[in-house]
Design a protein around this motif. Structure first.
Motif, mmCIF file in Angstrom:
data_model
loop_
_atom_site.group_PDB
_atom_site.id
_atom_site.type_symbol
_atom_site.label_atom_id
_atom_site.label_comp_id
_atom_site.label_asym_id
_atom_site.label_seq_id
_atom_site.Cartn_x
_atom_site.Cartn_y
_atom_site.Cartn_z
ATOM 1 N N SER A 50 1.020 -1.380 0.064
ATOM 2 C CA SER A 50 0.026 -0.024 -0.031
ATOM 3 C C SER A 50 0.709 1.106 -0.118
ATOM 4 N N ASP A 51 0.273 2.470 -0.183
ATOM 5 C CA ASP A 51 1.210 3.682 -0.075
ATOM 6 C C ASP A 51 1.775 3.839 1.076
ATOM 7 N N GLU A 53 2.671 1.313 3.080
ATOM 8 C CA GLU A 53 3.839 0.469 3.275
ATOM 9 C C GLU A 53 5.092 0.829 2.083
ATOM 10 N N GLU A 81 -1.726 2.404 -7.474
ATOM 11 C CA GLU A 81 -1.709 2.812 -6.113
ATOM 12 C C GLU A 81 -0.736 1.755 -5.134
ATOM 13 N N ARG A 82 -1.249 0.309 -5.426
ATOM 14 C CA ARG A 82 -0.317 -0.863 -5.020
ATOM 15 C C ARG A 82 0.423 -1.178 -5.807
ATOM 16 N N ARG A 130 -4.102 -10.575 0.300
ATOM 17 C CA ARG A 130 -4.186 -9.370 -0.288
ATOM 18 C C ARG A 130 -2.944 -8.913 -0.707
ATOM 19 N N GLU A 131 -1.762 -9.368 -0.067
ATOM 20 C CA GLU A 131 -0.582 -8.585 -0.772
ATOM 21 C C GLU A 131 -0.223 -9.225 -2.142
ATOM 22 N N ASP A 135 -3.749 -3.449 -8.036
ATOM 23 C CA ASP A 135 -4.790 -2.802 -8.559
ATOM 24 C C ASP A 135 -6.050 -3.428 -9.142
ATOM 25 N N HIS A 228 -1.697 8.379 6.527
ATOM 26 C CA HIS A 228 -2.104 7.080 7.314
ATOM 27 C C HIS A 228 -1.539 6.999 8.684
#
Length: 273
Positions: A50-51, A53, A81-82, A130-131, A135, A228
């Motif tokens: 994520s942004d 991370e 984004e990812r 999820r990782e 996108d 975040h």
């Protein structure tokens, strides 16, 4: 429109440390990848980040004194984004695990098409982490088509197992990245405002078009994050490039601080995601 008569020096936000064991583990993992890539002269890649991370990954690489020319972030398309962290030492042969699967809906004309959440729910139903997923892009000029960026094992599983998104049948095709179309960029309306000071309550009030007292209440009850990270001080300073998340209101990006207006108020430029 506000007019700048006093250009301000560019300010940046300093390093924000990890805030949980999971984030500390991520930073150590990034450092381990960097050491392996450097010592063995081979490319190494993270999972999708994520942004937030990605910011932690940059901090870990800075801490490990990794030169900026040996790494970059890649998500498969310019607006991603990812993204993966790609550590590719000079002379190494890139071997990125990044793939793209094109999903095409089989639906009658006029029927409801799946939304982003439908695609994501169906993908998570395959028990993918999820990782492993980047996108999910739904081009506005191609209704009924979605592009899923994923790590190679996840992309193979999607092609083998995914039969529907929501209640709509889909067909899948593993698509070479060089065959990707140019996705239309999301149009974001840039807004300009003037504020009495560059502190959080004033800037947030301008972005939300509300009073400073209402903005202050949102901050103090814990509904606001900067980059975040939760923030509860209405006096917190803001910087160019900050991203503000207001639970229940949306997310905003502060793109520029052009200077001062003729009435000596600070000018801000921002957009809502």
């Amino acid at each position: 429109m506000a007019h700048s008569i006093d250009p301000a020096p560019k300010a940046v936000r300093g390093f924000v440390p990890a805030r949980s064991d999971e984030e500390r583990y991520l930073m150590r993992h990034i450092e381990d990848l960097a050491r392996t890539a450097e010592s063995r002269g081979i490319p190494r890649y993270s999972a999708f980040l994520s942004d937030r991370e990605q910011d932690l990954a940059r901090a870990a690489l800075n801490r490990a004194a990794v030169p900026e020319n040996v790494y970059h972030f890649e998500g498969g398309w310019p607006g991603a984004e990812r993204r993966l962290l790609c550590l590719e030492p000079e002379g190494s042969w890139p071997d990125s695990p990044l793939c793209c699967v094109r999903l095409t809906c089989r639906v009658q004309a006029g029927a409801a098409l799946p939304a982003h959440k439908d695609y994501l729910g169906s993908l998570m139903g395959l028990e993918l982490r999820r990782e492993a997923l980047g996108d999910i892009v739904l081009p506005s000029d191609a209704p009924g088509t979605a592009y899923v960026f994923a790590l190679e094992p996840a992309a193979q599983l999607i092609c083998q197992e995914l039969l529907q998104a929501g209640r709509v049948e889909v067909t899948t095709r593993l698509l070479p990245l060089e065959e990707l179309p140019e996705f239309p960029q999301a149009e974001r309306t840039l807004q300009t405002a003037t504020v009495s000071s560059l502190r959080l309550d004033a800037v947030l009030a301008a972005m939300l078009h509300c009073s400073r007292s209402m903005a202050a209440e949102l901050i103090t009850v814990g509904r606001v994050e900067i980059n975040h990270l939760p923030v509860e001080s209405i006096h917190a300073p803001v910087y160019e490039g900050d991203v503000f998340t207001v639970r229940g209101k949306g997310r905003f990006g502060l793109t520029a601080l052009p200077g001062k207006s003729r009435k000596d108020r600070a000018i801000i430029e921002f957009f809502q995601y």
